[in-house]
Design an enzyme around this catalytic site. Sequence first.
Site, short mmCIF file in Angstrom:
data_model
loop_
_atom_site.label_atom_id
_atom_site.label_comp_id
_atom_site.label_asym_id
_atom_site.label_seq_id
_atom_site.Cartn_x
_atom_site.Cartn_y
_atom_site.Cartn_z
N ASN A 224 43.12 46.71 46.68
CA ASN A 224 42.89 47.78 45.72
C ASN A 224 41.62 47.58 44.90
O ASN A 224 40.94 48.56 44.56
CB ASN A 224 44.09 47.89 44.77
CG ASN A 224 43.96 49.07 43.83
OD1 ASN A 224 44.04 50.22 44.25
ND2 ASN A 224 43.74 48.80 42.55
N ASP B 252 38.31 49.24 40.85
CA ASP B 252 38.91 49.68 42.11
C ASP B 252 37.86 49.92 43.18
O ASP B 252 36.79 50.48 42.91
CB ASP B 252 39.69 50.97 41.91
CG ASP B 252 41.05 50.74 41.31
OD1 ASP B 252 41.19 49.85 40.45
OD2 ASP B 252 42.01 51.46 41.69
N ASP C 192 48.89 43.61 48.05
CA ASP C 192 49.16 43.83 46.63
C ASP C 192 48.91 45.28 46.23
O ASP C 192 47.93 45.90 46.66
CB ASP C 192 48.25 42.91 45.82
CG ASP C 192 48.44 43.04 44.33
OD1 ASP C 192 49.54 42.76 43.85
OD2 ASP C 192 47.46 43.42 43.65
N GLU D 214 53.64 45.79 48.66
CA GLU D 214 54.29 45.86 47.35
C GLU D 214 54.28 47.32 46.88
O GLU D 214 53.24 47.85 46.51
CB GLU D 214 53.55 44.98 46.34
CG GLU D 214 54.16 45.04 44.95
CD GLU D 214 53.24 44.51 43.87
OE1 GLU D 214 53.75 43.96 42.88
OE2 GLU D 214 52.00 44.66 44.00
#
Length: 539
Positions: A131, A192, A223, A264
């Site tokens: 990310n 990001d 993640d 996740e």
Amino acid sequence: MRATGFFAAILFGTTARAQVQWSPPLWTRGATCYEVFVRSFYDSNGDGIGDIPGLIAKLDYINDGNPNSRRSLGARCIWLMPVAESPSYHGYDVTNYYRVEPDYGTNDDFKRLMAAAHQRGIRVLVDMVLNHTSSDHHWFQSALRDPGSPYRAWYRWSPTKLVEKNWGGEVWHHSPIRDEYYYGLFWGGMPDLNYTHPPVMVEMKKVALFWLQDMGVDGFRLDAVPYLVEENGQVAHTGGTHGVLHDYGAYVHSVKPDALTIGEVTYPNDILLTYYPEQLDSYFAFEVSDSIIAAVRAGSAKGLLAPLLRLQGDIPANRWSPFLRNHDQTRARTELGGDMGLSRIASFLLLTMPGIPFVYYGEEIGMIGAKPDERLRTPMQWSRATSAGFTRGRPWERLQDDSLTTTVEAQDKDASSLLSLHRRLIHLRDANSALGTGELVPLTASDNAVAAYIRRDGDRAVLVVANLSRAPLNGVSVTSRSEALRAGRWTTRNMLGGAATAPLRVGDDGQLRGYVPLTTLTPLEGYLIELSAPSDRRR
């Protein structure tokens, strides 16, 4: 969510679909995984920081390669929290995806870890942070300082501060160089990446290739995957995000077909199910985790199985992963008021349910911990020695108050300990197909304080019974739906030892009716009862 343009081509294109079979690798069947924070596991050189040579030294604790051993946990997979170079203690802001964090060792140390792990039959997953990067990463620093940088489009920029929030905080951060803003969902130190710019995905695939081929890893835990692509002010679960995951998952399998990708997604099952069928292999089952903790805390099995049955009805069991707690959450024993008995029964439920279970380091001995995050990730408590046997030096983080009593050493030879329970159940999952990979058949107990279900794989079956109350319960019976088991008289065996169990008579409709497996159920105790089918010739 409808994907358009570039991401529609990724999500619905035929190339990626042809490259991947959307089923996790065979090695995951019956496997249990163990989450390790390298910084806190074992320090080999006395600097107070856990490292890769230290992890190598402790691999036999996780799995010594002997399937009959009772001195190792028997986990066949470890997930390493971030090990790439980072300026932070936790590693979730990466500065170099191609270099191991120097505090932990070198790339060659990591390769030695992989060889030692594979020698013991342990697969290794590494945390992959897609990310965002660190604000110190040279990509971002170049983009920050030079508007003409080739990395400028790798991040998102705005001349004004846009009105967007995350969980109550700002997501647009002022540049320290000029009057502009950049996007960082979690905080300013984690800008990001911009996956609408194709070179970003090209580079992250190169990173995956490096870890899979050069470093030899067996897959990735990804993640914060819901937030990869923002669309029209929507932060999570966008069509672009699903497209990126589909493309990335397909690429990983094209490089290493038996690799595992697990994501996740910290959302309820209704949202989690939108990440199937053809994106990553598996995801963590947060709702199942919460249901276990809630049931044990309440001493009632009401609602315990509902989230799991929802998943089981829609996807194969080896495509989700139950757990108790992870590195972002209050540890299970602390969540349960510090009670070791409650921790034991919670772990019993976890390790007798379907899925690929994950155990966070230290949960197997009942380590405690509550936020801030550093206190959830304290050094492993090995013994009564200095610094709990974690280091010869000063630990990077202060140990917990019970570090002299809640240790591996104290529980190692205690057959009734939480550690011993983990060892037995993990080995049983590995050896018994019903317990490791079988379907869960829910049962109704005559007392709400009792959780009961059957795990079955063909005619191989295990009855699971757990008394969640603090009182002994007498004469508790269990009942099933029809076609739960084959009709006839099943013989029984208490797999964990103890009192003899009653034989089981199953009616012609395959239903259990008022079966009392044990006269008395001990407080906060779980039972595994092997069921041998009528005319069973396997023995």
